[in-house]
Motif scaffolding. Structure first.
Motif: not given
Length: 115
Positions: A23, A25, A98, A70, A106-108
């Protein structure tokens, strides 16, 4: 820290690998590649971990397949190598679902390999 490893099943003679997940960003940017994609660069420390796993998941040309999430949107794609790291392509359907725009952070969530 991603989980990694392998377990041997002595009874079946099969080898399986623990999934590797990350995880991170990143900032969404445009690169003059194939439209209508925009991209997020994988942070260097995550890219280093991906390099360690690359030989078991790549399908060639340095492409790294993975399932990405996402927000509420999950899709399958391939990271591609660029300048010693990797780029995550954000296809138009993900952008729209999104509300992602250039410059957004963004957080992936990334799971390496093919499910």
């Amino acid at each position: 820290m991603p989980s990694r490893g392998r377990s041997d099943d002595a009874d079946l003679g099969e080898v399986s690998f623990d999934p590797v997940e990350f995880t991170f960003t990143g900032v969404v940017f445009e690169w003059r590649g194939p439209a209508p994609f925009i991209y997020v660069r994988v942070p260097d420390e995550v890219a280093d971990e991906i390099h360690e796993e690359a030989s078991r998941v790549t399908y060639g040309w340095g492409m790294i397949p993975g399932t990405l999430t996402i927000g509420a949107t999950t899709w399958y794609t391939a990271l591609f190598p660029k300048d010693g790291g990797y780029l995550v392509p954000l296809k138009l359907a993900v952008q729209r679902a999104e509300g992602i725009e250039l410059g957004d952070t963004v957080e992936i969530r990334l799971r390496l390999g093919r499910d």
